[in-house]
Design an enzyme around this catalytic site. Structure first.
Site, PDB file in Angstrom:
ATOM      1  CE  LYS A 128      -1.387  -9.083   3.879  1.00 57.28           C
ATOM      2  NZ  LYS A 128      -1.529  -7.615   3.904  1.00 57.28           N
ATOM      3  CG  ASP A 157      -2.189  -4.199  -1.188  1.00 60.06           C
ATOM      4  OD1 ASP A 157      -2.849  -5.147  -0.753  1.00 60.06           O
ATOM      5  OD2 ASP A 157      -1.333  -3.590  -0.523  1.00 60.06           O
ATOM      6  CD  GLN A 185      -0.399  -5.069   6.270  1.00 59.34           C
ATOM      7  OE1 GLN A 185      -0.083  -5.812   5.333  1.00 59.34           O
ATOM      8  NE2 GLN A 185      -1.626  -5.035   6.758  1.00 59.34           N
TER       9      GLN A 185
HETATM   10  N1  GUN Z   1      -4.146  -3.195   5.870  1.00 57.20           N
HETATM   11  C1  GUN Z   1      -5.328  -3.825   6.064  1.00 57.20           C
HETATM   12  N2  GUN Z   1      -5.680  -4.521   4.950  1.00 57.20           N
HETATM   13  C2  GUN Z   1      -4.694  -4.326   4.056  1.00 57.20           C
HETATM   14  C3  GUN Z   1      -4.477  -4.805   2.743  1.00 57.20           C
HETATM   15  O1  GUN Z   1      -5.288  -5.532   2.142  1.00 57.20           O
HETATM   16  N3  GUN Z   1      -3.313  -4.401   2.146  1.00 57.20           N
HETATM   17  C4  GUN Z   1      -2.432  -3.573   2.766  1.00 57.20           C
HETATM   18  N4  GUN Z   1      -1.344  -3.209   2.087  1.00 57.20           N
HETATM   19  N5  GUN Z   1      -2.603  -3.115   3.983  1.00 57.20           N
HETATM   20  C5  GUN Z   1      -3.731  -3.492   4.629  1.00 57.20           C
END
Ligand code: GUN
Length: 296
Positions: A54, A121, A98
């Site tokens: 990311k 998100d 995350q």
């Molecule tokens: N963990 C797995 N997928 C995601 C996501 O799309 N966003 C976040 N913040 N954590 C995750």
């Protein structure tokens, strides 16, 4: 006939080119760069690799981006205070914590703490509610990426029987909600099957799907004889099934790809399918957050 393989990596590249132009325009017009902070608590290897990807993409697109690593034993109060700091930082337009977070931290409290305007998100209850009524500012990234893949691959979604395997808050529930909206690229007849559905019923539902979205969390769960000839199969699973000699994780999706590709019309690979789209949709949401904040 073998299915067409949908390259999420290719579609993601196209969208990133579009976003890069938008970022350049924003900089020229308002002198603003989209700002994204990714907060990682602990060192879960899968989370480290997602967050690294990311950050890399956000830098490539010209974002102002911060990677904020916190120890696994950070207190819940300290994490909430950190989120509040970024809520108040005008250079930051998007905040991502995350998931999963360590067990001593209440995930719901963390998601509630993020300013909904910076919730790129799409997990804050305000944004979940807006999605439910067809008024979303930020669609959750993985489901948004799935919809984009379907649309850009020319799959007819209106009136399609769309079956989702799995009811997680991150994928199953939101993709079902997105695809049932009376909107372009959606308007499907949606069914969700899950761990409470008897196995024989899961198979029956999968067999009638024109579009099958699989987020079960079980490697190679969906078999070729569960899939209708010509169906579009979207595999959201990322399962580590071994390690190569060079020490790289060997990944498999939730779909038995080798056999299902002989039956399906379209199928996403793992890796290189939904994954690159998830990251790209995060970038898209962050650009949108920055534009909304700048009054563009
Ligand atoms: N963990 C797995 N997928 C995601 C996501 O799309 N966003 C976040 N913040 N954590 C995750």
């Amino acid at each position: 006939m073998a299915a067409k393989i949908i390259s999420g990596a290719e579609v993601a590249k196209q969208i990133r080119e579009e976003l890069k132009k938008e970022v350049e325009e924003m900089k020229a017009k308002k002198g603003v760069s989209p700002g994204l902070v990714t907060i990682l608590v602990g060192e879960n290897p899968a989370s480290v690799s997602y967050v690294t990807a990311k950050q890399k993409t956000s830098k490539e697109l010209g974002f102002y981006s911060i990677q904020d690593n916190q120890p696994a034993d950070i207190s819940e109060a300290a994490l909430l205070a950190l989120i509040d700091k970024y809520n108040k930082d005008p250079q930051i337009h998007g905040i991502l914590v995350q998931l999963p977070v360590p067990k001593h931290i209440n995930e719901t409290k963390v998601l509630y703490a993020i300013d909904p305007a910076k919730d790129v998100d799409g997990f804050h209850p305000v944004n979940v509610g807006k999605l439910m009524i067809g008024e979303a500012d930020y669609l959750p990234c993985t489901p948004a990426g799935i919809q984009e893949l379907l649309v850009r691959s020319g799959v007819e979604t209106k009136g399609a029987e769309l079956v989702v395997v799995g009811r997680s808050n991150i994928v199953g529930k939101p993709i079902a909600n997105i695809m049932l909206q009376k909107q372009k690229g959606a308007n499907s007849t949606v069914t969700i099957v899950h761990t409470g559905t008897p196995r024989d019923k899961i198979i029956d539902h999968c067999r009638r799907a024109d579009i099958l979205v699989v987020a079960a969390g079980v490697a190679k769960y969906v078999k070729a004889d569960w899939v209708k000839t010509g169906a579009a199969v979207i595999d959201v699973g990322v399962n580590r099934i071994g390690m190569s000699e060079s020490g790289k994780a060997i990944l498999a999706g939730d779909v038995d790809f080798e056999n299902v590709k002989e039956v399906a019309g379209l199928i996403t690979p793992v890796p290189g399918g939904v994954g690159p789209m998830t990251i790209t949709m995060l970038m898209k949401n962050t650009v949108k957050a920055a534009k909304l904040a700048a009054g563009l």
